[in-house]
Design an enzyme around this catalytic site. Structure first.
Site, PDB file in Angstrom:
ATOM      1  N   GLY A  31       1.173  -1.356   0.061  1.00 38.31           N
ATOM      2  CA  GLY A  31       0.373  -0.206  -0.010  1.00 38.31           C
ATOM      3  C   GLY A  31       0.631   1.114  -0.501  1.00 38.31           C
ATOM      4  O   GLY A  31       2.019   1.280   0.605  1.00 38.31           O
ATOM      5  N   GLU A  60      -4.703   6.449  -3.267  1.00 39.57           N
ATOM      6  CA  GLU A  60      -4.886   5.274  -3.494  1.00 39.57           C
ATOM      7  C   GLU A  60      -6.303   5.458  -2.417  1.00 39.57           C
ATOM      8  O   GLU A  60      -6.669   4.033  -1.716  1.00 39.57           O
ATOM      9  CB  GLU A  60      -3.699   4.305  -2.731  1.00 39.57           C
ATOM     10  CG  GLU A  60      -3.530   2.899  -4.404  1.00 39.57           C
ATOM     11  CD  GLU A  60      -2.501   2.065  -3.609  1.00 39.57           C
ATOM     12  OE1 GLU A  60      -2.349   2.197  -4.637  1.00 39.57           O
ATOM     13  OE2 GLU A  60      -1.495   2.549  -2.245  1.00 39.57           O
ATOM     14  N   GLY A  96      13.182   7.216 -12.548  1.00 38.50           N
ATOM     15  CA  GLY A  96      13.740   5.606 -12.489  1.00 38.50           C
ATOM     16  C   GLY A  96      15.361   5.823 -12.339  1.00 38.50           C
ATOM     17  O   GLY A  96      15.958   6.995 -11.412  1.00 38.50           O
ATOM     18  N   THR A 103       9.609  -2.744  -6.981  1.00 37.66           N
ATOM     19  CA  THR A 103       8.348  -1.926  -6.492  1.00 37.66           C
ATOM     20  C   THR A 103       8.338  -1.191  -5.062  1.00 37.66           C
ATOM     21  O   THR A 103       8.511  -1.638  -4.445  1.00 37.66           O
ATOM     22  CB  THR A 103       7.557  -3.407  -5.432  1.00 37.66           C
ATOM     23  OG1 THR A 103       7.282  -4.216  -6.801  1.00 37.66           O
ATOM     24  CG2 THR A 103       5.891  -3.318  -5.097  1.00 37.66           C
ATOM     25  N   ASP A 148       7.304   5.442  -3.571  1.00 37.20           N
ATOM     26  CA  ASP A 148       6.697   5.223  -1.910  1.00 37.20           C
ATOM     27  C   ASP A 148       8.199   4.878  -0.879  1.00 37.20           C
ATOM     28  O   ASP A 148       8.226   6.305   0.148  1.00 37.20           O
ATOM     29  CB  ASP A 148       6.105   4.087  -1.601  1.00 37.20           C
ATOM     30  CG  ASP A 148       5.134   4.148  -2.502  1.00 37.20           C
ATOM     31  OD1 ASP A 148       4.136   4.603  -3.073  1.00 37.20           O
ATOM     32  OD2 ASP A 148       4.694   1.831  -2.517  1.00 37.20           O
TER      33      ASP A 148
HETATM   34  O1  RIB Z   1       3.777   1.621  -4.800  1.00 37.87           O
HETATM   35  C1  RIB Z   1       4.058   0.059  -4.522  1.00 37.87           C
HETATM   36  C2  RIB Z   1       2.533   0.181  -3.721  1.00 37.87           C
HETATM   37  O2  RIB Z   1       1.761  -0.091  -4.728  1.00 37.87           O
HETATM   38  C3  RIB Z   1       2.281  -2.078  -3.871  1.00 37.87           C
HETATM   39  O3  RIB Z   1       2.574  -2.133  -2.425  1.00 37.87           O
HETATM   40  C4  RIB Z   1       0.818  -1.999  -4.050  1.00 37.87           C
HETATM   41  O4  RIB Z   1      -0.014  -1.992  -2.581  1.00 37.87           O
HETATM   42  C5  RIB Z   1       0.084  -0.325  -4.478  1.00 37.87           C
HETATM   43  O5  RIB Z   1      -0.494   0.254  -3.511  1.00 37.87           O
END
Ligand code: RIB
Length: 310
Positions: A39, A140, A222, A248, A252
């Site tokens: 998330g 989100e 990137g 991934t 964040d």
């Molecule tokens: O940015 C990566 C995240 O995007 C993942 O952890 C997934 O859950 C989505 O929210």
């Protein structure tokens, strides 16, 4: 200790490591699968926490086994769950992620309980905004939660960051007055209409976003680094040379760290380099929230790669 309020998502991630991305109608044999904590909100909150600031996470989960895994993460990290509410109206949010050998990923997000996070949930934490240093959001959760976070950030004069991910239609005026907008190339193209391929196109895209009332634009590119345009001029800041195994949560990591850098009042270039270091370390590890580096690791890379000692 600096304090960052994060209004954001908590997801249960199913990460599949695959020799290549699947195409429509095709079944591909994957290599391995990892169930983990993700998330964008929770990943950013974890990056904030491990970067050495207090984090106030405002979010929502369902009443299911996925929420239990997330709960364990908060307990293990020592992160407050005071403003993480549980709803019976939806399941915990989830992310289904494919990662191919170069570390590139492709993600499907189901908002679930994150989508029902609303202005009331955010208002319940108003006192935290009053004492915060920075407020950080993504796309989100329910839009009223983001709009309320912006209203409270403005009310108390706190820097307000939107990481516009994942891209989707947004309410009119959402970006107006935002202190920092932090799209990646894909999000940048969606919101600005400009395809970013180099510094010149990044600059044009940033102009479009600035014309929407954003004060500072940071486009994460990137391996090509980060492009900044705003109150402190324009710059392209290169990223480090660490090798990625799983991208991934890289954005964040960057956003959580950047929020801490703003809270610590680092100058813009140092803040971007600090955030680059956190993102760079995170992609050397598999997973999302669990990949966020601790402050001493970031400080070491900042010194080794950029020659900066804080
Ligand atoms: O940015 C990566 C995240 O995007 C993942 O952890 C997934 O859950 C989505 O929210």
């Amino acid at each position: 200790m600096k304090k960052v309020v994060v209004v954001g998502s908590l997801n249960f991630d199913i990460a599949v490591y695959t020799p290549r991305f699947s195409t429509p109608g095709e079944s591909v044999l994957g290599n391995s699968v990892v169930l983990g904590v993700g998330g964008k909100g929770s990943n950013q909150a974890t990056a904030v926490h491990r970067s050495g600031a207090e984090v106030i996470m405002i979010g929502q989960v369902g009443r299911d086994f996925m929420a239990e895994l997330l709960h364990k993460h908060y307990v293990n990290e020592g992160m407050s769950e005071k403003y993480i509410t549980t709803t019976d109206e939806a399941e915990t949010g989830s992310g289904v992620i494919e990662i191919e050998p170069s570390g590139q990923n492709s993600i499907i997000v189901v908002k679930g309980a994150n989508g029902t996070l609303c202005d009331e949930n955010v208002r319940a934490a108003e006192e935290e905004f009053a004492s915060a240093d920075v407020v950080l959001t993504q796309l989100e959760t329910g839009f009223s939660s983001i709009e309320e976070a912006k209203r409270l950030a403005k009310k108390y004069g706190k820097p307000f960051i939107i990481n516009p991910a994942p891209h989707q239609p947004i309410p009119n005026g959402l970006f107006e007055g935002v202190d920092y907008l932090t799209p990646n190339e894909t999000e940048c193209e969606y919101f600005s209409g400009v395809t970013v391929t180099d510094e010149e196109s990044a600059s044009r895209a940033a102009d479009k976003l600035l014309s929407m009332g954003v004060k500072n634009v940071i486009i994460t590119l990137g391996k090509a680094g980060v492009y900044y345009a705003g109150e402190n001029g324009r710059m392209l800041v290169p990223t480090t040379d660490l090798k990625s195994v799983d991208s991934t949560g890289a954005g964040d990591a960057f956003n959580g760290a950047f929020a801490v850098a703003v809270a610590e009042k680092m100058d813009t270039e140092t803040a971007l380099k600090f955030a680059n270091c956190v993102a760079s370390i995170s992609v050397t590890r598999k997973g999302a929230s669990n990949t966020m580096p601790y402050r001493h690791e970031t400080d070491k890379l900042l010194s080794d790669f950029y020659g900066i000692t804080l």
